[in-house]
Enzyme design. Sequence first.
Site, PDB file in Angstrom:
ATOM      1  N   GLU A  10     -34.708  41.767  -2.789  1.00 41.24           N
ATOM      2  CA  GLU A  10     -35.821  41.991  -1.867  1.00 41.24           C
ATOM      3  C   GLU A  10     -36.399  43.377  -2.158  1.00 41.24           C
ATOM      4  O   GLU A  10     -35.857  44.392  -1.735  1.00 41.24           O
ATOM      5  CB  GLU A  10     -35.362  41.904  -0.409  1.00 41.24           C
ATOM      6  CG  GLU A  10     -36.537  42.002   0.551  1.00 41.24           C
ATOM      7  CD  GLU A  10     -36.120  41.929   2.013  1.00 41.24           C
ATOM      8  OE1 GLU A  10     -36.881  41.363   2.804  1.00 41.24           O
ATOM      9  OE2 GLU A  10     -35.046  42.454   2.345  1.00 41.24           O
ATOM     10  N   GLU A  50     -31.939  39.721  11.953  1.00 42.97           N
ATOM     11  CA  GLU A  50     -32.935  39.174  11.016  1.00 42.97           C
ATOM     12  C   GLU A  50     -33.008  40.158   9.874  1.00 42.97           C
ATOM     13  O   GLU A  50     -33.459  41.287  10.031  1.00 42.97           O
ATOM     14  CB  GLU A  50     -34.283  38.996  11.724  1.00 42.97           C
ATOM     15  CG  GLU A  50     -35.241  38.108  10.947  1.00 42.97           C
ATOM     16  CD  GLU A  50     -36.069  38.888   9.952  1.00 42.97           C
ATOM     17  OE1 GLU A  50     -35.674  38.919   8.757  1.00 42.97           O
ATOM     18  OE2 GLU A  50     -37.073  39.473  10.361  1.00 42.97           O
ATOM     19  N   LYS A 109     -34.315  51.265  20.420  1.00 41.62           N
ATOM     20  CA  LYS A 109     -34.515  52.296  19.410  1.00 41.62           C
ATOM     21  C   LYS A 109     -35.580  51.825  18.430  1.00 41.62           C
ATOM     22  O   LYS A 109     -35.348  50.927  17.623  1.00 41.62           O
ATOM     23  CB  LYS A 109     -33.238  52.619  18.630  1.00 41.62           C
ATOM     24  CG  LYS A 109     -33.398  53.919  17.803  1.00 41.62           C
ATOM     25  CD  LYS A 109     -32.386  54.045  16.693  1.00 41.62           C
ATOM     26  CE  LYS A 109     -32.868  53.454  15.393  1.00 41.62           C
ATOM     27  NZ  LYS A 109     -34.057  54.167  14.803  1.00 41.62           N
ATOM     28  N   CYS A 131     -40.621  40.763   5.661  1.00 44.20           N
ATOM     29  CA  CYS A 131     -39.396  40.040   5.339  1.00 44.20           C
ATOM     30  C   CYS A 131     -39.660  38.626   4.843  1.00 44.20           C
ATOM     31  O   CYS A 131     -38.931  38.119   3.995  1.00 44.20           O
ATOM     32  CB  CYS A 131     -38.485  40.006   6.558  1.00 44.20           C
ATOM     33  SG  CYS A 131     -39.288  39.358   8.046  1.00 44.20           S
TER      34      CYS A 131
END
Length: 501
Positions: free
Chosen positions: A401, A266, A191, A302
């Site tokens: 983040e 992750e 996906k 990231c």
Amino acid sequence: MTITVLPHREALGLKAGQLLVGGNWGPGRDGATWTHQHPATGEEIGEFAVATAADVDDAVSAARQAFEGGWARSRAGVRISLLHRYANLLREHADELRALQALDNSVPLSFGGIYATSVGAAADVFDHHAGWVDKIGGETLPPHQGGDHLAMTFREPIGVVAAILPWNAPFLLFAQKIAPALAAGCTVVLKPSEYATFSVLRMVELLVEAGLPDGVLNVVTGPGDPVGEALITHRDVDKVSFTGSRGVGKHIVEASAGTLKRVSLELGGKSPAVVFSDAPNVGLAAMTTMGAVTLGLSGQACVANTRALVHRDVYEEFVGAAASIAAAVTYGDPFDPGVLSSPLVNGRQLERVLGFIEQGKSEGRLVTGGDRLEGDLANGNFVAPTIFADVDNSATVAQEEIFGPVLAVVPFDDEEEAVRLANDTEYGLGAGLFTADGQRAFRVARRLKAGTIGINGFQVEPHLPFGGFKQSGLGREGGRSAFEAYTELKSVLMPLTEELM
């Protein structure tokens, strides 16, 4: 004049996105579609199918049939040749794929050579994992007790894998999940992100062209709800590999618990760049750090060093150099070779980042940026490169983040404080160290709680494991560890005489 990317879409002849199930391309069962808007212009770029739960079930069934039907037992040479052929096709179609990425997520063509968004890097990953296919084996072990017998271990493919991609680095992350899965003999239901679908579909078309058997890789497109949810909760999926937000990652762990799926995650980071007073080049340290925060992905990476921990002796020099780099970043049409950075991926992320920036104005000194870019860029999700100085490490902009072009700069006085500040976060994905003292570099690197650490520079390599400590995820991608994560370890014992073991 307002920028437009529609002529590039027409030049590429962008096709309608369809699902791939059991070797057949087609629409979803209910005909639903998703219209993708370009993040730099707001223009409607194209449509792709939104899968239903029934489509997901069909895709998983096709993957299971292909797995049991022979792919899991396919000869090593077959898989090796396929992966190498595909790597070469990727390189041949690199320009086309980079252009599709620019239509998807607006990563500029000028950034196409950087590892995270490079087609060449994806090809290297496939070549690397092709090399593991005939090199991962089991062991024969001496008997520990009992009679004369043989003790052996085997590594076998784990089964059907659900691979869920983010939008920011579709080439590399496609490769990091699909290459080891196929190399190990697994089958996959993929996906892609709804914000980077067209480039991934083209990568899949090329994989089919390379000779991938029907059903070994299946594609279901659409948003996380309902498509991703149907995939991660499917009882016949053996493993989920996901890259994305921490919140979704935690949900995947909970949703997979019922069938004890294997999970690789992750989940992002708040990676520090630690700049000591003896850094070989403070300006280069600022360029490396601020470049990761502003260039190409506009901080939507990231592992970007969005916290700079800087010794007080070089603090103002670093802040000044970082501000100069921020002023040089250019925005606009991603097909313009003079454009160096991208907008935020969608309006929701734009509002989120602007909210963090407002919070930061009460937590530190705003050096530059702090607002949305207007004028010719008003239709896009552009935010000016933003630096907050004199930030306490406990501040929101130093802990969360943000996933945008925002750098928080925190001062420190000595090595012990630098290590404490660097580790004072829930994340542990990456870190950068800048020092001329080799002993200090290794000493600090050993103490940092992070999965990948760069010394006087930062680079990810296809043969090195990549992943994080703490809430940056579970498991690793890249290298032998990634290959083994798509296998199960089996022990086999066989007596060699009539005597019982």
